[in-house]
Motif scaffolding. Sequence first.
Motif, mmCIF file in Angstrom:
data_model
loop_
_atom_site.group_PDB
_atom_site.id
_atom_site.type_symbol
_atom_site.label_atom_id
_atom_site.label_comp_id
_atom_site.label_asym_id
_atom_site.label_seq_id
_atom_site.Cartn_x
_atom_site.Cartn_y
_atom_site.Cartn_z
ATOM 1 N N THR A 302 0.824 -1.227 0.000
ATOM 2 C CA THR A 302 0.000 0.000 0.000
ATOM 3 C C THR A 302 0.849 1.265 0.000
ATOM 4 N N LYS A 303 2.189 1.089 -0.105
ATOM 5 C CA LYS A 303 3.119 2.217 -0.047
ATOM 6 C C LYS A 303 2.898 3.059 1.207
ATOM 7 N N GLY A 304 2.538 2.378 2.296
ATOM 8 C CA GLY A 304 2.421 3.042 3.591
ATOM 9 C C GLY A 304 1.079 3.657 3.908
ATOM 10 N N THR A 305 0.085 3.493 3.012
ATOM 11 C CA THR A 305 -1.239 4.060 3.329
ATOM 12 C C THR A 305 -1.935 3.266 4.430
ATOM 13 N N ILE A 306 -1.526 2.011 4.608
ATOM 14 C CA ILE A 306 -1.908 1.257 5.806
ATOM 15 C C ILE A 306 -0.623 1.008 6.586
ATOM 16 N N GLN A 307 -0.644 1.403 7.850
ATOM 17 C CA GLN A 307 0.520 1.256 8.706
ATOM 18 C C GLN A 307 0.100 0.602 10.013
ATOM 19 N N GLY A 308 1.078 0.181 10.782
ATOM 20 C CA GLY A 308 0.721 -0.454 12.037
ATOM 21 C C GLY A 308 1.936 -0.923 12.812
ATOM 22 N N ALA A 309 1.680 -1.842 13.738
ATOM 23 C CA ALA A 309 2.734 -2.386 14.586
ATOM 24 C C ALA A 309 2.489 -3.874 14.794
ATOM 25 N N THR A 310 3.533 -4.573 15.193
ATOM 26 C CA THR A 310 3.384 -5.987 15.560
ATOM 27 C C THR A 310 3.618 -6.128 17.056
ATOM 28 N N LEU A 311 2.921 -7.077 17.655
ATOM 29 C CA LEU A 311 3.110 -7.423 19.066
ATOM 30 C C LEU A 311 3.146 -8.944 19.127
ATOM 31 N N GLN A 312 4.283 -9.481 19.568
ATOM 32 C CA GLN A 312 4.476 -10.926 19.491
ATOM 33 C C GLN A 312 4.912 -11.518 20.827
ATOM 34 N N ILE A 313 4.586 -12.799 21.009
ATOM 35 C CA ILE A 313 5.003 -13.537 22.195
ATOM 36 C C ILE A 313 6.201 -14.415 21.827
ATOM 37 N N PRO A 314 7.317 -14.308 22.554
ATOM 38 C CA PRO A 314 8.489 -15.127 22.226
ATOM 39 C C PRO A 314 8.252 -16.597 22.577
ATOM 40 N N THR A 315 8.656 -17.494 21.668
ATOM 41 C CA THR A 315 8.469 -18.927 21.886
ATOM 42 C C THR A 315 9.713 -19.702 21.455
ATOM 43 N N ILE A 316 9.806 -20.934 21.954
ATOM 44 C CA ILE A 316 10.782 -21.888 21.424
ATOM 45 C C ILE A 316 10.002 -23.093 20.892
ATOM 46 N N GLY A 317 10.675 -23.940 20.095
ATOM 47 C CA GLY A 317 9.976 -25.081 19.497
ATOM 48 C C GLY A 317 9.004 -24.641 18.415
ATOM 49 N N TYR A 318 9.377 -23.608 17.698
ATOM 50 C CA TYR A 318 8.552 -22.996 16.645
ATOM 51 C C TYR A 318 8.031 -24.037 15.653
ATOM 52 N N HIS A 319 6.761 -23.926 15.303
ATOM 53 C CA HIS A 319 6.122 -24.783 14.302
ATOM 54 C C HIS A 319 6.131 -26.265 14.678
ATOM 55 N N THR A 320 6.048 -26.531 15.977
ATOM 56 C CA THR A 320 5.864 -27.911 16.442
ATOM 57 C C THR A 320 4.701 -27.929 17.429
ATOM 58 N N VAL A 321 4.279 -29.128 17.821
ATOM 59 C CA VAL A 321 3.212 -29.225 18.834
ATOM 60 C C VAL A 321 3.766 -28.971 20.228
ATOM 61 N N ASN A 322 5.070 -28.750 20.316
ATOM 62 C CA ASN A 322 5.697 -28.434 21.605
ATOM 63 C C ASN A 322 6.198 -26.994 21.649
ATOM 64 N N GLU A 323 5.605 -26.113 20.824
ATOM 65 C CA GLU A 323 5.984 -24.702 20.894
ATOM 66 C C GLU A 323 5.660 -24.195 22.301
ATOM 67 N N THR A 324 6.623 -23.514 22.909
ATOM 68 C CA THR A 324 6.525 -23.177 24.329
ATOM 69 C C THR A 324 6.683 -21.684 24.557
ATOM 70 N N ALA A 325 5.812 -21.150 25.418
ATOM 71 C CA ALA A 325 5.868 -19.739 25.815
ATOM 72 C C ALA A 325 5.700 -19.654 27.322
ATOM 73 N N SER A 326 6.108 -18.539 27.895
ATOM 74 C CA SER A 326 5.920 -18.358 29.331
ATOM 75 C C SER A 326 4.537 -17.780 29.611
ATOM 76 N N ILE A 327 3.981 -18.167 30.736
ATOM 77 C CA ILE A 327 2.688 -17.638 31.168
ATOM 78 C C ILE A 327 2.794 -16.125 31.369
ATOM 79 N N LYS A 328 3.947 -15.676 31.852
ATOM 80 C CA LYS A 328 4.174 -14.245 32.047
ATOM 81 C C LYS A 328 4.074 -13.485 30.722
ATOM 82 N N ALA A 329 4.570 -14.089 29.625
ATOM 83 C CA ALA A 329 4.508 -13.449 28.310
ATOM 84 C C ALA A 329 3.055 -13.291 27.855
ATOM 85 N N VAL A 330 2.246 -14.329 28.059
ATOM 86 C CA VAL A 330 0.828 -14.271 27.686
ATOM 87 C C VAL A 330 0.123 -13.174 28.481
#
Length: 345
Positions: A302-330
């Motif tokens: 959109t050449k910047g006509t739509i802008q925004g931000a990302t907010l993400q939770i850090p995890t390990i075991g990405y893209h597996t059924v054992n992807e893990t995050a901390s309760i504090k992060a949630v």
Amino acid sequence: MERFYDILKQLIRIPSVVGAEHSFFMFIKRELEEIGIKVEYYDGVLVAKGKDPTSGYISAHADRHGLICTGHNEFQYAAFIAKNRADLTGTSNSEQLLHRFTSRFVDEKVQAYEPWSGSYLGLGVIRDAYLCERRNNIIFNVEGFDFLFPGTPIAFMDKLEFKDDLISAQLDNVLSVAIIIYMYMTGYKGTAFFTSSEEAGKSWRFLLEWFRRFDISTNELLVLDTSPYENLEDIKNLNVILRHRDENAVFRSPLKNIIKNIAIEENIKYHFKDAYLKNKMLQSGIKGSLGTTELGRIIHATKGTIQGATLQIPTIGYHTVNETASIKAVESMITILRRLYIEKT
């Protein structure tokens, strides 16, 4: 938080393989309509609207990784089959990560389901997985599925696990979906988008089409997701992840600094992922990708006509059924979202 985890446990049990998200969308639709939220369904995106739709625009992709039957006793990684492939080039961090770890899938239980109704079709076990260079995809040997027809989606069997102060499951990105539903239950009045086929690099097109359909633009689109790290030590002192940019675009939204200030006030630990990756490249002397996001693709298109931000939770075991995050992060992400949209004066 008990109410939140009840939602998350339910969502995790419902399959949503990339390209076959319809039944998962229907579950989200019912959950939100039960609490009085208006829900509209467009090609590739489910749109929820509270009582004040312009007070916020939050987005989360609803698809998860899984397999697709592509022939008799032939199963491929759903995101990378030709009909799903969009602008995947093999250069993204997630693709490189997946291709290095085919062995992680062996002995995983999987369930086949009917893509339209979501009806359960049977249980199988992955016996082998290997990268086929000719097809540039992961090919699976699955026991118990010789009766399936091509096009049948196959999801990983999954449930939420609690251990110490951590949670584990295939969290990407059902965790964000659950957070949005919980936000509506606790007072969010804005708009939320649940997109399909993000893991195949296509979700941004569906989201952009919605904005263009109604000639709407915003500089405050907030995209929620998980963000991969290599080991527990990397995420021990991290609660949420922000970005200045990704490989495609610079993020220029007032949300970025507002979120950073809330994090400081609430003693939430954060860092900027692009700066972290640049630093790693500098230390290793190897040039890599800053990562690609749904938001970056939309900003670029959109050449910047739509802008925004990302907010993400850090995890390990990405893209597996054992992807893990901390309760504090949630809890940290929910605190930030409540401050942004519910408790603001």
